[in-house]
Every structure is written in structure tokens, then in C-alpha cells.
Design a protein around this motif. Structure first.
Motif, PDB file in Angstrom:
ATOM      1  N   HIS A  63     -25.348  30.544  -8.736  1.00 48.97           N
ATOM      2  CA  HIS A  63     -24.587  29.566  -7.969  1.00 48.97           C
ATOM      3  C   HIS A  63     -23.311  29.238  -8.733  1.00 48.97           C
ATOM      4  O   HIS A  63     -23.319  29.120  -9.962  1.00 48.97           O
TER       5      HIS A  63
ATOM      6  N   TRP B 278     -27.069  29.272   2.836  1.00 49.33           N
ATOM      7  CA  TRP B 278     -26.382  29.153   1.554  1.00 49.33           C
ATOM      8  C   TRP B 278     -25.267  30.196   1.439  1.00 49.33           C
ATOM      9  O   TRP B 278     -25.341  31.293   1.988  1.00 49.33           O
ATOM     10  N   THR B 279     -24.241  29.819   0.675  1.00 53.28           N
ATOM     11  CA  THR B 279     -23.017  30.601   0.619  1.00 53.28           C
ATOM     12  C   THR B 279     -23.242  31.996   0.058  1.00 53.28           C
ATOM     13  O   THR B 279     -22.649  32.970   0.540  1.00 53.28           O
TER      14      THR B 279
ATOM     15  N   GLU C 257     -26.993  22.371   1.446  1.00 51.80           N
ATOM     16  CA  GLU C 257     -26.576  22.838   0.126  1.00 51.80           C
ATOM     17  C   GLU C 257     -25.425  21.984  -0.388  1.00 51.80           C
ATOM     18  O   GLU C 257     -25.381  21.599  -1.559  1.00 51.80           O
TER      19      GLU C 257
ATOM     20  N   MET D 212     -18.536  32.807  -4.643  1.00 54.43           N
ATOM     21  CA  MET D 212     -19.022  31.484  -4.237  1.00 54.43           C
ATOM     22  C   MET D 212     -18.019  30.396  -4.619  1.00 54.43           C
ATOM     23  O   MET D 212     -17.706  29.512  -3.822  1.00 54.43           O
TER      24      MET D 212
ATOM     25  N   ILE E 141     -14.898  30.284  -2.510  1.00 54.41           N
ATOM     26  CA  ILE E 141     -15.116  29.743  -1.167  1.00 54.41           C
ATOM     27  C   ILE E 141     -15.428  28.252  -1.210  1.00 54.41           C
ATOM     28  O   ILE E 141     -14.767  27.437  -0.561  1.00 54.41           O
ATOM     29  N   ASP E 142     -16.444  27.886  -1.991  1.00 50.18           N
ATOM     30  CA  ASP E 142     -16.948  26.516  -1.952  1.00 50.18           C
ATOM     31  C   ASP E 142     -16.111  25.525  -2.750  1.00 50.18           C
ATOM     32  O   ASP E 142     -16.036  24.346  -2.398  1.00 50.18           O
TER      33      ASP E 142
ATOM     34  N   ILE F  79     -13.858  32.626   3.754  1.00 52.21           N
ATOM     35  CA  ILE F  79     -14.801  33.669   3.373  1.00 52.21           C
ATOM     36  C   ILE F  79     -14.325  35.050   3.815  1.00 52.21           C
ATOM     37  O   ILE F  79     -14.539  36.035   3.116  1.00 52.21           O
TER      38      ILE F  79
ATOM     39  N   HIS G   1     -24.253  34.254   2.703  1.00 51.15           N
ATOM     40  CA  HIS G   1     -23.128  34.582   3.588  1.00 51.15           C
ATOM     41  C   HIS G   1     -22.300  35.726   2.994  1.00 51.15           C
ATOM     42  O   HIS G   1     -21.874  36.643   3.712  1.00 51.15           O
ATOM     43  N   ILE G   2     -22.079  35.662   1.688  1.00 54.30           N
ATOM     44  CA  ILE G   2     -21.265  36.678   1.020  1.00 54.30           C
ATOM     45  C   ILE G   2     -21.950  38.041   1.080  1.00 54.30           C
ATOM     46  O   ILE G   2     -21.336  39.043   1.480  1.00 54.30           O
TER      47      ILE G   2
END
Length: 323
Positions: free
Chosen positions: A213, A43-44, A188, A289, A292-293, A299, A47-48
């Protein structure tokens, strides 16, 4: 395309990195010739958290590798030393391997990450018209027919986490004796895509999800009010609405922690001290998030910008680790 802000961020990060490297010279860095391998999960937000910590560690003088690892399998890899650390473990979804490896002394907790979290069954707000009675879970019993699909007939459909994230939705359905089937999403991204489609088309949807989120800045949502979690729910069948089962309650409020291979602190002392202090604010992670998404920003740029703009937050962590 030339982006002045990105360039300024990179330059600022480069300057900060030089300062960090100098500050860390006096620290007991440990084995800088061996890579610190940080787990990258599915999940993002994870990652962050991981890349922010990893890039600051890199600028302290460490060799950092990012290694893709499943949420559950990562604990075996940590126990074997194949991974060095994982930086956003949700304590209510860590599987059976985590406590076993921890009890055996193969892995250790570094400390809390600090996110304000929620997890459970979530739905787009229009569902309160489609299924009157929501957010009370009993409405799902009365409205079950509205959730039946060709793939789940005659059961209703609950959209579940990807299969390798565990069986949380299926477990709740079984324990609550609901006439539903948990259908795993592919990723996701698939969860989000179905949520947005349901909102746009006003179609029935209840799905397992979590906060923080970025999607909550895009979609108005509600949370199914399952029976409030209590430890007795997991051990006493007489507790809760189903007298024949345990687990008939909502999800325990999750914590987020950082976990490492048991030899981490000895091998990379200053890195351990930094990670012990490293935390992440929920609101800041959600902003990143979305960038990025939803907005499509790389990222690496988002992380570099955060580091450049927030030295007042992380510099004291580095200073304390570098004494």
C-alpha cells in the motif's frame, strides 16, 4: 493543462497497441465480439492490476468491460458467467463462496499475481509510546483502557475493514478473548484518513490493514505481533493462548491470485494465455497507488504511462499468448 509527458505516454501506448494488434492476429483470440468483463473491487491496487491487464488485452483485440463487484459477491457472478475474471484475489480473504464455486467447477484459478503481501493489525509508530509493549499483542490487554471510545465503551476499539470485506478483526478479537470491539471503516479511504489523523494527533489507533500500500511511504507504521499463524490454530483449541477457541492466531500470509469463470479459457484462448503469464511487482504497484491516491493523477494516465514504459515486461507475455 498540457502535459508533455502524458502526451508522450499516450502516443507510445498507441504505437504499442498497434504492434500488439498485429502480433495477436495469428492467435486464437476467440470470441472478440463478446466483452471480457473484469471485476473492479474496493481497493486501488486491484484497480491498477486489473486495468493494466485489461488495457493490454484491449489492444490485443478484445472488448473489455470493467464491472464494479464486491470482494465476496464477485465469485457468484464469476460462477454464473456474469463476470469473466477477477485479477487480484487475496487467498486469505476470499470468503466461503470461492472454495465452493471452485469445487463445483464453476470458477478456476488462472495463477499467481505475484505480489509480496502482508496483512494484520497495524498501528502508527507513536503507539509504541502510547502503549508500551507493542508490537507484542499482550500489550493490547494491558493498554485496553486507552482504546475505549464513546461508541465502544467499555470495550476498546479496533478499526476494521469495511463491512463487506468480511469479519476478520471481529473473529480475531473473539478467538483471542480480547476486550475490544471491531468497528468497520466505511472504505479504504476512511481507513487511510483515520490513520493519518491518528498519526498527526498522536491518538490511539490499531487497525486491520495490508501491504502493499502506498501509505507506507507516508506513515511510519508497526504491525501487532499476534501468535504466528499455524494451520492447527484453525482446528485445535489447545493450540494458542485461548484454550477455549480456534483461530487465536495472526493472519495467514496471503497470496494473490487471478480467478476466472470456468469457460474463460475456451472462449478467449489468447486472453487466458496472457493472463496466465501476467504478474505485478509490489514496488511498482505501490508507486502507482501513491500517484493515484496521494498525488491525484487519473488512473487511466498512470496505467497508460506504466504500459508505455514497461513494454519489455509485458511484450513477452503477449508474444507467448499470440503464437
Amino acid at each position: 493543462m498540457f502535459n508533455a509527458k502524458t502526451l508522450r505516454s499516450k502516443l507510445a501506448f498507441g504505437t504499442a497497441a498497434l504492434a500488439l494488434a498485429g502480433a495477436a492476429e495469428a492467435a486464437e483470440l476467440g470470441a472478440t465480439d463478446e466483452p471480457i468483463k473484469l471485476a473492479i473491487n474496493e481497493w486501488t491496487g486491484q484497480h491498477i492490476s486489473t486495468r493494466i491487464a485489461g488495457e493490454i488485452l484491449r489492444s490485443m483485440g478484445y472488448d473489455i468491460e470493467y464491472v464494479t463487484a464486491g470482494n465476496y459477491p464477485q465469485f457468484s457472478a464469476l460462477g454464473d458467467g456474469e463476470l469473466s475474471a477477477t485479477l487480484e484475489v487475496w487467498t486469505n480473504n476470499s470468503g466461503d463462496i470461492y472454495p465452493k464455486m471452485k469445487e463445483a467447477g464453476a470458477i478456476v484459478d488462472i495463477g499467481p499475481l505475484g505480489l509480496t503481501t502482508r496483512e494484520g493489525w497495524m498501528y502508527p509508530k507513536h503507539m509504541e509510546n502510547v502503549c508500551p509493549g507493542l508490537p507484542d499483542w499482550k500489550a493490547l490487554v494491558d493498554c485496553q483502557a486507552r482504546f475505549v471510545t464513546a461508541d465502544t465503551f467499555p470495550q476498546g476499539r479496533i478499526l476494521a475493514y469495511p463491512a463487506d470485506w468480511g469479519t476478520r478483526s471481529a473473529d480475531i478479537i473473539k478467538s483471542m478473548a480480547l476486550d475490544y470491539k471491531a468497528v468497520p471503516a466505511g472504505s479504504e479511504g476512511a481507513l487511510i484518513a483515520e490513520l493519518k489523523s491518528a498519526e498527526a494527533r498522536k491518538t490511539p489507533l490499531v487497525m486491520m490493514f495490508w501491504a502493499p500500500h502506498w501509505v507506507f511511504s507516508e506513515v511510519e507504521a508497526g504491525w501487532v505481533e499476534l501468535p504466528a499463524y499455524d494451520p492447527a490454530c484453525q482446528t485445535d483449541p489447545s493450540w494458542g493462548p485461548n484454550p477455549d477457541a480456534t483461530g487465536d492466531c495472526g493472519v495467514e500470509a496471503p497470496g494473490t491470485i487471478k480467478v476466472a469463470w470456468s469457460g474463460f479459457e475456451e472462449k478467449w484462448p489468447a486472453a487466458w494465455e496472457f493472463l496466465d503469464r501476467f504478474t505485478m511487482e509490489t514496488s511498482q504497484q505501490e508507486i502507482m497507488m501513491k500517484a493515484i491516491d496521494q498525488d491525484g493523477q487519473p488512473i487511466d494516465e498512470v496505467v497508460a504511462t506504466w504500459i508505455a514504459d514497461n513494454s519489455a515486461t509485458w511484450q513477452p507475455w503477449v508474444n507467448a499468448a499470440s503464437k
